[in-house]
Scaffold this motif. Structure first.
Motif, PDB file in Angstrom:
ATOM      1  N   ILE A  71       0.834  -1.208   0.000  1.00 52.76           N
ATOM      2  CA  ILE A  71       0.000   0.000   0.000  1.00 52.76           C
ATOM      3  C   ILE A  71       0.867   1.255   0.000  1.00 52.76           C
ATOM      4  O   ILE A  71       0.577   2.221  -0.717  1.00 52.76           O
ATOM      5  CB  ILE A  71      -0.964  -0.030   1.213  1.00 52.76           C
ATOM      6  N   CYS A  72       1.947   1.235   0.780  1.00 57.73           N
ATOM      7  CA  CYS A  72       2.835   2.403   0.809  1.00 57.73           C
ATOM      8  C   CYS A  72       3.476   2.636  -0.550  1.00 57.73           C
ATOM      9  O   CYS A  72       3.552   3.780  -1.020  1.00 57.73           O
ATOM     10  CB  CYS A  72       3.906   2.218   1.875  1.00 57.73           C
ATOM     11  N   PHE A  73       3.936   1.567  -1.212  1.00 59.34           N
ATOM     12  CA  PHE A  73       4.533   1.743  -2.532  1.00 59.34           C
ATOM     13  C   PHE A  73       3.514   2.259  -3.535  1.00 59.34           C
ATOM     14  O   PHE A  73       3.839   3.075  -4.403  1.00 59.34           O
ATOM     15  CB  PHE A  73       5.149   0.440  -3.041  1.00 59.34           C
ATOM     16  N   LEU A  74       2.288   1.807  -3.434  1.00 59.35           N
ATOM     17  CA  LEU A  74       1.248   2.273  -4.341  1.00 59.35           C
ATOM     18  C   LEU A  74       0.996   3.772  -4.159  1.00 59.35           C
ATOM     19  O   LEU A  74       0.969   4.529  -5.132  1.00 59.35           O
ATOM     20  CB  LEU A  74      -0.039   1.482  -4.105  1.00 59.35           C
ATOM     21  N   LEU A 123       7.819   4.370   6.510  1.00 62.69           N
ATOM     22  CA  LEU A 123       6.977   3.234   6.878  1.00 62.69           C
ATOM     23  C   LEU A 123       7.424   1.960   6.172  1.00 62.69           C
ATOM     24  O   LEU A 123       7.403   0.870   6.755  1.00 62.69           O
ATOM     25  CB  LEU A 123       5.515   3.523   6.545  1.00 62.69           C
ATOM     26  N   VAL A 124       7.842   2.083   4.913  1.00 60.43           N
ATOM     27  CA  VAL A 124       8.340   0.928   4.167  1.00 60.43           C
ATOM     28  C   VAL A 124       9.603   0.375   4.818  1.00 60.43           C
ATOM     29  O   VAL A 124       9.768  -0.843   4.914  1.00 60.43           O
ATOM     30  CB  VAL A 124       8.593   1.313   2.690  1.00 60.43           C
ATOM     31  N   VAL A 125      10.479   1.261   5.285  1.00 65.19           N
ATOM     32  CA  VAL A 125      11.708   0.820   5.952  1.00 65.19           C
ATOM     33  C   VAL A 125      11.379  -0.036   7.164  1.00 65.19           C
ATOM     34  O   VAL A 125      11.915  -1.131   7.342  1.00 65.19           O
ATOM     35  CB  VAL A 125      12.565   2.041   6.361  1.00 65.19           C
ATOM     36  N   VAL A 126      10.478   0.451   8.001  1.00 70.46           N
ATOM     37  CA  VAL A 126      10.127  -0.282   9.222  1.00 70.46           C
ATOM     38  C   VAL A 126       9.405  -1.584   8.886  1.00 70.46           C
ATOM     39  O   VAL A 126       9.690  -2.640   9.478  1.00 70.46           O
ATOM     40  CB  VAL A 126       9.270   0.614  10.149  1.00 70.46           C
ATOM     41  N   ALA A 127       8.504  -1.549   7.927  1.00 72.81           N
ATOM     42  CA  ALA A 127       7.773  -2.763   7.553  1.00 72.81           C
ATOM     43  C   ALA A 127       8.703  -3.801   6.938  1.00 72.81           C
ATOM     44  O   ALA A 127       8.560  -4.998   7.211  1.00 72.81           O
ATOM     45  CB  ALA A 127       6.646  -2.417   6.583  1.00 72.81           C
TER      46      ALA A 127
END
Length: 108
Positions: A20-23, A76-80
């Motif tokens: 979702i973050c990448f989208l 957020l992508v880094v943490v996920a």
């Protein structure tokens, strides 16, 4: 709930967050780059660029906001990614976390 089911739930949750973050990063990045930047910046004439920014201050601020959203989503992508990959190899996921965090700090 047993440990295996909880682990699978965390993997699915992290994967969804990443996707979702990448989208959203794609759409906000395309907006900031191709809608805002191309309509405001004239590479041949800085005076026209200055006038475009002054006359379209709302669009300029919206572009800055879009880039800030991209940087936040990248964090957020880094943490996920860290939570997703730490079960496989904790040292490698920590290394990836630090490199991606360095990338976000340079980009942002």
């Amino acid at each position: 709930m047993d440990l295996e089911a909880n682990h699978n739930l965390n993997i699915r949750r992290s994967s969804r967050i990443i996707g979702i973050c990448f989208l959203f990063m794609f759409f906000f990045g395309v907006f900031a780059e191709f809608v805002v930047r191309t309509s405001l910046i004239q590479w041949e004439n800085p005076a026209i660029t200055f006038n475009n920014i002054q006359s379209n201050l709302y669009l300029f601020n919206t572009g800055i906001f879009a880039w800030m959203v991209v940087v936040f989503l990248d964090l957020l992508v880094v943490v996920a990614f860290y939570y997703l990959l730490k079960t496989g190899d904790n040292l490698m996921s920590l290394f990836m976390f630090s490199l991606r965090l360095l990338y976000v700090s340079i980009k942002g």
